[in-house]
Design a protein around this motif. Sequence first.
Motif, PDB file in Angstrom:
ATOM      1  N   LYS A 218       0.830  -1.212   0.000  1.00  0.00           N
ATOM      2  CA  LYS A 218       0.000   0.000   0.000  1.00  0.00           C
ATOM      3  C   LYS A 218       0.861   1.257   0.000  1.00  0.00           C
ATOM      4  O   LYS A 218       0.553   2.233  -0.686  1.00  0.00           O
ATOM      5  N   GLN A 219       1.932   1.254   0.791  1.00  0.00           N
ATOM      6  CA  GLN A 219       2.819   2.412   0.845  1.00  0.00           C
ATOM      7  C   GLN A 219       3.498   2.636  -0.503  1.00  0.00           C
ATOM      8  O   GLN A 219       3.604   3.769  -0.975  1.00  0.00           O
TER       9      GLN A 219
ATOM     10  N   GLU B 161      17.273   6.441  -8.913  1.00  0.00           N
ATOM     11  CA  GLU B 161      18.116   6.443  -7.707  1.00  0.00           C
ATOM     12  C   GLU B 161      17.348   7.041  -6.525  1.00  0.00           C
ATOM     13  O   GLU B 161      17.389   6.513  -5.407  1.00  0.00           O
ATOM     14  N   THR B 162      16.623   8.117  -6.754  1.00  0.00           N
ATOM     15  CA  THR B 162      15.806   8.725  -5.706  1.00  0.00           C
ATOM     16  C   THR B 162      14.734   7.758  -5.223  1.00  0.00           C
ATOM     17  O   THR B 162      14.490   7.634  -4.017  1.00  0.00           O
ATOM     18  N   MET B 163      14.116   7.050  -6.163  1.00  0.00           N
ATOM     19  CA  MET B 163      13.086   6.072  -5.796  1.00  0.00           C
ATOM     20  C   MET B 163      13.681   4.997  -4.894  1.00  0.00           C
ATOM     21  O   MET B 163      13.103   4.655  -3.866  1.00  0.00           O
ATOM     22  N   LEU B 164      14.838   4.471  -5.280  1.00  0.00           N
ATOM     23  CA  LEU B 164      15.454   3.375  -4.530  1.00  0.00           C
ATOM     24  C   LEU B 164      16.058   3.836  -3.204  1.00  0.00           C
ATOM     25  O   LEU B 164      15.844   3.213  -2.167  1.00  0.00           O
ATOM     26  N   ASN B 165      16.815   4.912  -3.245  1.00  0.00           N
ATOM     27  CA  ASN B 165      17.616   5.314  -2.080  1.00  0.00           C
ATOM     28  C   ASN B 165      16.937   6.291  -1.132  1.00  0.00           C
ATOM     29  O   ASN B 165      17.457   6.540  -0.046  1.00  0.00           O
TER      30      ASN B 165
ATOM     31  N   ALA C 197      13.732   3.457   0.533  1.00  0.00           N
ATOM     32  CA  ALA C 197      14.587   3.296   1.714  1.00  0.00           C
ATOM     33  C   ALA C 197      13.905   3.805   2.980  1.00  0.00           C
ATOM     34  O   ALA C 197      14.229   3.357   4.085  1.00  0.00           O
ATOM     35  N   ASP C 198      12.961   4.725   2.840  1.00  0.00           N
ATOM     36  CA  ASP C 198      12.237   5.255   3.997  1.00  0.00           C
ATOM     37  C   ASP C 198      11.161   4.302   4.527  1.00  0.00           C
ATOM     38  O   ASP C 198      10.581   4.545   5.575  1.00  0.00           O
TER      39      ASP C 198
ATOM     40  N   LYS D 218      13.234  -5.058   3.208  1.00  0.00           N
ATOM     41  CA  LYS D 218      14.521  -5.662   3.554  1.00  0.00           C
ATOM     42  C   LYS D 218      15.553  -5.471   2.448  1.00  0.00           C
ATOM     43  O   LYS D 218      16.723  -5.216   2.722  1.00  0.00           O
ATOM     44  N   SER D 219      15.121  -5.626   1.171  1.00  0.00           N
ATOM     45  CA  SER D 219      16.059  -5.457   0.055  1.00  0.00           C
ATOM     46  C   SER D 219      15.305  -5.180  -1.235  1.00  0.00           C
ATOM     47  O   SER D 219      14.101  -5.452  -1.336  1.00  0.00           O
TER      48      SER D 219
END
Length: 155
Positions: free
Chosen positions: A81-82, A114-118, A122-123, A128-129
Amino acid sequence: MDEIDFKILKILQEKARIPNVEVARKIEMAPSAALERIKKLEAKGIIAGYEMRVNPEHFNRSLIAFINIETEAHAVRETAKQIAAFDEVQEVHYVAGRDCLLTKVRLRDTGELETMLNKKLADISTIKSTHCTIVLATYKESAKFPLTERDSETK
């Protein structure tokens, strides 16, 4: 659902904005009868909606990536959902295997990825990965699928 309903669904799947009069002509019915059938298919939830497809190239959204996301076992739904709340996310699927969520994103470039991933993903503490695959070319992208009477469920 009968044979006429399937004909209507196939017509609308090819061209959702087809005028009702044209649908009626193709199925050899009066326009009012064709419209009544379409309304019934909508009311039953067989037709889930109509969606416009914008050419992403015109809006600098040509990068597609699939992100496999491993989450905490207890938090799959909440995590999904997030993730689904992000505008860049087009699809989120709960899948079998080690990575339990498969997410499709459409972005401007690798910097936005990169913004999406990191940052964004990441927030989310229950992730977990992640494993990312960038699409180099798309040869088919469609929401259509084969419609056959034997596969339909009458509800």
